[in-house]
Scaffold this motif. Structure first.
Motif, PDB file in Angstrom:
ATOM      1  N   ILE A  87      65.581  35.337  22.788  1.00  0.00           N
ATOM      2  CA  ILE A  87      64.883  34.227  23.449  1.00  0.00           C
ATOM      3  C   ILE A  87      65.059  34.389  24.964  1.00  0.00           C
ATOM      4  CG2 ILE A  87      64.635  31.731  23.628  1.00  0.00           C
ATOM      5  CD1 ILE A  87      64.160  32.727  20.816  1.00  0.00           C
ATOM      6  N   PRO A  88      63.976  34.641  25.711  1.00  0.00           N
ATOM      7  CA  PRO A  88      64.100  34.757  27.177  1.00  0.00           C
ATOM      8  C   PRO A  88      64.128  33.383  27.839  1.00  0.00           C
ATOM      9  CG  PRO A  88      61.856  35.245  26.492  1.00  0.00           C
ATOM     10  CD  PRO A  88      62.611  34.927  25.239  1.00  0.00           C
ATOM     11  N   LEU A  89      65.160  33.126  28.633  1.00  0.00           N
ATOM     12  CA  LEU A  89      65.277  31.860  29.363  1.00  0.00           C
ATOM     13  C   LEU A  89      65.258  32.121  30.863  1.00  0.00           C
ATOM     14  CD1 LEU A  89      68.065  29.995  27.333  1.00  0.00           C
ATOM     15  CD2 LEU A  89      65.591  29.784  27.093  1.00  0.00           C
ATOM     16  N   GLN A  90      64.628  31.230  31.598  1.00  0.00           N
ATOM     17  CA  GLN A  90      64.535  31.361  33.043  1.00  0.00           C
ATOM     18  C   GLN A  90      65.909  31.162  33.686  1.00  0.00           C
ATOM     19  OE1 GLN A  90      61.863  32.101  35.037  1.00  0.00           O
ATOM     20  NE2 GLN A  90      63.213  32.024  36.805  1.00  0.00           N
ATOM     21  N   LYS A  91      66.303  32.093  34.564  1.00  0.00           N
ATOM     22  CA  LYS A  91      67.567  31.953  35.297  1.00  0.00           C
ATOM     23  C   LYS A  91      67.412  30.876  36.356  1.00  0.00           C
ATOM     24  CE  LYS A  91      69.093  36.761  34.791  1.00  0.00           C
ATOM     25  NZ  LYS A  91      69.448  38.006  35.514  1.00  0.00           N
ATOM     26  N   SER A  92      68.423  30.025  36.486  1.00  0.00           N
ATOM     27  CA  SER A  92      68.363  28.940  37.470  1.00  0.00           C
ATOM     28  C   SER A  92      68.367  29.517  38.881  1.00  0.00           C
ATOM     29  CB  SER A  92      69.559  28.000  37.289  1.00  0.00           C
ATOM     30  OG  SER A  92      70.773  28.691  37.458  1.00  0.00           O
ATOM     31  N   GLY A  93      67.528  28.937  39.729  1.00  0.00           N
ATOM     32  CA  GLY A  93      67.473  29.377  41.117  1.00  0.00           C
ATOM     33  C   GLY A  93      66.655  30.630  41.358  1.00  0.00           C
ATOM     34  N   LYS A  94      66.051  31.198  40.304  1.00  0.00           N
ATOM     35  CA  LYS A  94      65.254  32.418  40.438  1.00  0.00           C
ATOM     36  C   LYS A  94      63.760  32.090  40.391  1.00  0.00           C
ATOM     37  CE  LYS A  94      68.787  35.283  40.402  1.00  0.00           C
ATOM     38  NZ  LYS A  94      69.101  36.199  41.517  1.00  0.00           N
ATOM     39  N   ILE A  95      62.955  32.986  40.966  1.00  0.00           N
ATOM     40  CA  ILE A  95      61.503  32.785  41.002  1.00  0.00           C
ATOM     41  C   ILE A  95      60.923  32.917  39.598  1.00  0.00           C
ATOM     42  CG2 ILE A  95      59.325  33.663  41.944  1.00  0.00           C
ATOM     43  CD1 ILE A  95      60.934  34.739  44.319  1.00  0.00           C
ATOM     44  N   LYS A  96      60.104  31.957  39.207  1.00  0.00           N
ATOM     45  CA  LYS A  96      59.489  31.988  37.880  1.00  0.00           C
ATOM     46  C   LYS A  96      58.351  33.006  37.848  1.00  0.00           C
ATOM     47  CE  LYS A  96      60.572  27.212  36.620  1.00  0.00           C
ATOM     48  NZ  LYS A  96      60.037  25.903  36.179  1.00  0.00           N
ATOM     49  N   GLY A  97      58.166  33.585  36.660  1.00  0.00           N
ATOM     50  CA  GLY A  97      57.080  34.523  36.479  1.00  0.00           C
ATOM     51  C   GLY A  97      57.506  35.969  36.440  1.00  0.00           C
ATOM     52  N   LYS A  98      58.679  36.295  36.966  1.00  0.00           N
ATOM     53  CA  LYS A  98      59.169  37.670  36.964  1.00  0.00           C
ATOM     54  C   LYS A  98      60.056  37.896  35.741  1.00  0.00           C
ATOM     55  CE  LYS A  98      59.128  38.412  41.973  1.00  0.00           C
ATOM     56  NZ  LYS A  98      59.935  38.849  43.142  1.00  0.00           N
ATOM     57  N   THR A  99      59.788  38.976  35.010  1.00  0.00           N
ATOM     58  CA  THR A  99      60.563  39.245  33.793  1.00  0.00           C
ATOM     59  C   THR A  99      62.025  39.532  34.103  1.00  0.00           C
ATOM     60  OG1 THR A  99      59.788  41.534  33.939  1.00  0.00           O
ATOM     61  CG2 THR A  99      58.637  40.075  32.411  1.00  0.00           C
ATOM     62  N   GLU A 100      62.296  40.119  35.284  1.00  0.00           N
ATOM     63  CA  GLU A 100      63.694  40.420  35.634  1.00  0.00           C
ATOM     64  C   GLU A 100      64.508  39.170  35.910  1.00  0.00           C
ATOM     65  OE1 GLU A 100      61.149  41.472  39.349  1.00  0.00           O
ATOM     66  OE2 GLU A 100      61.024  41.632  37.162  1.00  0.00           O
ATOM     67  N   ASN A 101      63.828  38.029  36.068  1.00  0.00           N
ATOM     68  CA  ASN A 101      64.522  36.758  36.289  1.00  0.00           C
ATOM     69  C   ASN A 101      64.708  35.967  34.994  1.00  0.00           C
ATOM     70  OD1 ASN A 101      64.702  37.294  39.010  1.00  0.00           O
ATOM     71  ND2 ASN A 101      62.864  36.130  39.537  1.00  0.00           N
ATOM     72  N   LEU A 102      64.524  36.643  33.861  1.00  0.00           N
ATOM     73  CA  LEU A 102      64.725  36.016  32.557  1.00  0.00           C
ATOM     74  C   LEU A 102      66.073  36.438  31.984  1.00  0.00           C
ATOM     75  CD1 LEU A 102      61.175  36.529  30.991  1.00  0.00           C
ATOM     76  CD2 LEU A 102      62.093  34.422  31.989  1.00  0.00           C
ATOM     77  N   ARG A 103      66.787  35.502  31.401  1.00  0.00           N
ATOM     78  CA  ARG A 103      68.075  35.785  30.781  1.00  0.00           C
ATOM     79  C   ARG A 103      67.890  35.913  29.267  1.00  0.00           C
ATOM     80  NH1 ARG A 103      72.783  34.811  33.025  1.00  0.00           N
ATOM     81  NH2 ARG A 103      71.899  33.214  34.420  1.00  0.00           N
ATOM     82  N   PRO A 104      68.268  37.074  28.675  1.00  0.00           N
ATOM     83  CA  PRO A 104      68.085  37.249  27.226  1.00  0.00           C
ATOM     84  C   PRO A 104      69.173  36.542  26.416  1.00  0.00           C
ATOM     85  CG  PRO A 104      69.018  39.246  28.186  1.00  0.00           C
ATOM     86  CD  PRO A 104      68.768  38.291  29.320  1.00  0.00           C
ATOM     87  N   ILE A 105      68.777  35.590  25.595  1.00  0.00           N
ATOM     88  CA  ILE A 105      69.687  34.913  24.681  1.00  0.00           C
ATOM     89  C   ILE A 105      69.356  35.386  23.272  1.00  0.00           C
ATOM     90  CG2 ILE A 105      70.517  32.691  23.806  1.00  0.00           C
ATOM     91  CD1 ILE A 105      71.166  33.204  26.758  1.00  0.00           C
ATOM     92  N   ILE A 106      70.349  35.893  22.555  1.00  0.00           N
ATOM     93  CA  ILE A 106      70.099  36.501  21.253  1.00  0.00           C
ATOM     94  C   ILE A 106      70.624  35.611  20.130  1.00  0.00           C
ATOM     95  CG2 ILE A 106      70.525  38.527  19.805  1.00  0.00           C
ATOM     96  CD1 ILE A 106      70.788  40.140  22.400  1.00  0.00           C
TER      97      ILE A 106
END
Length: 551
Positions: free
Chosen positions: A95-114
């Protein structure tokens, strides 16, 4: 999105290390899994968690008959003996979750929760119970993450108490270096990890760990859409109790502190004859024969999972450590994120940029930290405002929600704050404003502070902080001497100074005032307090509970 995470969890052939593949054959367990062991592990599962690929919730399994636990134990024993396993053990939903304080829309700013299956989680809990001591012995005491009785408070205290000492004493300075790793859990080399485990575990245990670690299959889920399955070749799946413990061991082996990093303890005292133009002694004192330059801080390393740092008195020493640790960790696919590296120098009358340093959720400066906690707790209050101010909900329930979602956020590591009377007043005023909002009391209607606390049955935050401060002191005194927090405390016990101490409020003065209110002979520098704190029950009854009664 699937392509991004597939690339993240898969090694490029050009970067694969030429390691000898470990041959681990199926092996019958010397100590077979039992239904009792499975039932004990099931009880440790947390409720209200999203299910994995098996779509089974923990609550359902907890209410199952013992026959189910026996059947699960039989499955594990067959897996160990034959090497054949149910596919659910290897599968996870990402489940990809948005990292707090990061720009939305970029995949590298997603945190993978398994999300992993219960069958895997239960097996991980059982194996962790069996081999925890073996792995824990390989992790240094300086690592405070994922260990019973340890936490972020120790590391934050270490930085705050030494920063306070350096900022208030003329003849003392410290250098801080904080490093952060990029996607640390996702870059673990599984072959190296298994080689580390081979030196610690029996063959039967190692075989189970290989099944849990290797060839995990992930499937990205975004909203209601499931992506294509892909096999991973690196990283530790972050969804069970094994991943954090295995990572801290992997990191400890990689850092190899004793042999690879030059840690120097500088206890040198410079007499009047050795004072030069760079002396920390004020000019008007240099002509006196009692002028001395003292800089006794020793190198202390701080570790909390992948957040690692060092405190010392030499910038050169810090640079050497950074260079060595960067090269050492590269051998294990761990990369230091240079953009997040912080280097701070703290001394009296020096640059005050250190007050902006945020470490493990807390600012080093008390006033800035309190302001940040006010902002965060206010955001939480606004989020639950409709519930907290609902006329149909009884007051007792609203206060429980307030304590859970507002007080807990504001009081995070509050036992480390250095409070003046002004700050104490600000804290209690902020609390009373929120309580009056819950009760919907506003001008022209009034209520006294005493009646407000009596009606809500809440203790003022400043009194809660005092109790927590004394409870934390007892924990601090019981820590081993080699832990960073205890080393920092011992560093502040060096009371020698060449000039009259200033009147600035410090955490040490504050805790001494708390102790003297209990017993005139108590002091943080006294060995009596340390001996008393060793008796946990006595400390709770005679110190913490007395503070509660006063509150």
């Amino acid at each position: 999105m699937t392509d991004y995470f597939k690339k993240l969890f898969t090694d490029d052939e050009s970067h694969n290390q030429n390691l000898n593949q470990i041959v681990i054959n199926p092996c019958k367990m010397e100590k077979p899994f039992t239904g009792v062991e499975v039932e004990k592990a099931v009880k440790k599962l947390k409720n209200n968690k999203s299910p994995g690929s098996d779509q089974i919730n923990a609550e359902l399994l907890k209410s199952s008959p013992k026959l189910i636990f026996d059947n699960i134990a039989d499955i594990y024993n067959k897996v160990a003996e034959t090497g054949l396993y149910p596919e659910e053990i290897k599968k996870g939903i990402l489940i990809p979750l948005q990292k707090s304080g990061k720009i939305k829309g970029k995949t590298e700013n997603l945190r993978p929760i398994i999300l992993l299956s219960l069958l895997r989680k239960i097996l991980a809990i059982i194996m962790m119970d069996r081999i925890y001591e073996k792995i824990d012995n390989e992790i240094p005491l300086t690592q405070a993450a994922y260990r019973p009785g340890r936490g972020t408070t120790e590391n934050i205290f270490t930085l705050k108490i030494l920063a306070e000492k350096a900022a208030t004493e003329l003849n003392y300075k410290i250098n801080i270096m904080l490093l952060d790793m990029s996607k640390a859990f996702d870059c673990v080399n599984r072959d190296i990890l298994l080689q580390d485990l081979k030196k610690l575990l029996n063959e039967d245990e190692l075989h189970i760990f290989k099944i849990l670690i290797e060839d995990v299959i992930l499937q990205v889920k975004y909203e209601k859409t499931l992506g294509q399955e892909f096999k991973t070749t690196k990283g530790i799946p972050q969804g069970d109790c094994l991943s954090p413990i295995l990572f801290t061991m992997y990191l400890a082996k990689g850092m190899n502190i004793e042999s690879n990093i030059p840690i120097k303890n500088d206890h040198t005292c410079y007499t009047k004859l050795n004072v030069n133009n760079e002396s920390l002694v004020e000019e008007h004192l240099e002509n006196h024969n009692y002028a001395q330059k003292i800089n006794s801080v020793k190198s202390i390393d701080l570790q909390y999972a992948d957040d690692i740092g060092w405190i010392g008195n030499s910038r050169k020493n810090m640079n050497e450590i950074e260079q060595n640790i960067t090269e050492t960790l590269k051998k294990r696919n761990l990369v230091i994120n240079n953009s997040k590296t912080e280097k701070i120098d703290i001394r009296k009358n020096g640059d005050e940029n250190w007050k902006n340093c945020k470490y493990l959720g807390s600012f080093l400066d008390t006033e800035r930290d309190i302001s940040n906690r006010k902002r965060m707790s206010m955001l939480s209050y606004n989020k639950y405002q409709d519930i907290l101010q609902d006329k149909k909900l009884n007051l007792k329930t609203k206060i429980r929600i307030f304590e859970s979602y507002v007080s807990s956020i504001f009081l995070y590591n509050s036992e480390l704050w250095t409070l003046t009377k002004k700050l104490e007043n600000e804290i209690d005023v902020f609390q009373r404003i929120l309580l009056r909002r819950i009760l919907k009391i506003k001008y022209p209607y009034i209520i006294t502070n005493e009646n407000l606390y009596k009606r809500t049955k809440i203790i003022p935050w400043t009194k809660v902080i005092k109790t927590r401060r004394l409870r934390w002191l007892g924990h601090l005194m019981r820590l081993p001497e080699t832990t960073p927090a205890k080393q920092a405390l011992n560093e502040t016990r060096n009371n020698y100074t060449i000039y009259k101490r200033n009147n600035n409020q410090t955490w040490k003065k504050q805790i001494n005032k708390d102790l003297k209110a209990i017993d005139e002979n108590f002091s943080i520098d006294s060995h009596i307090v340390e001996l008393k704190a060793k008796d946990r029950e006595w400390w709770k009854l005679e110190v913490v509970d007395k503070a509660n009664c006063d509150a």
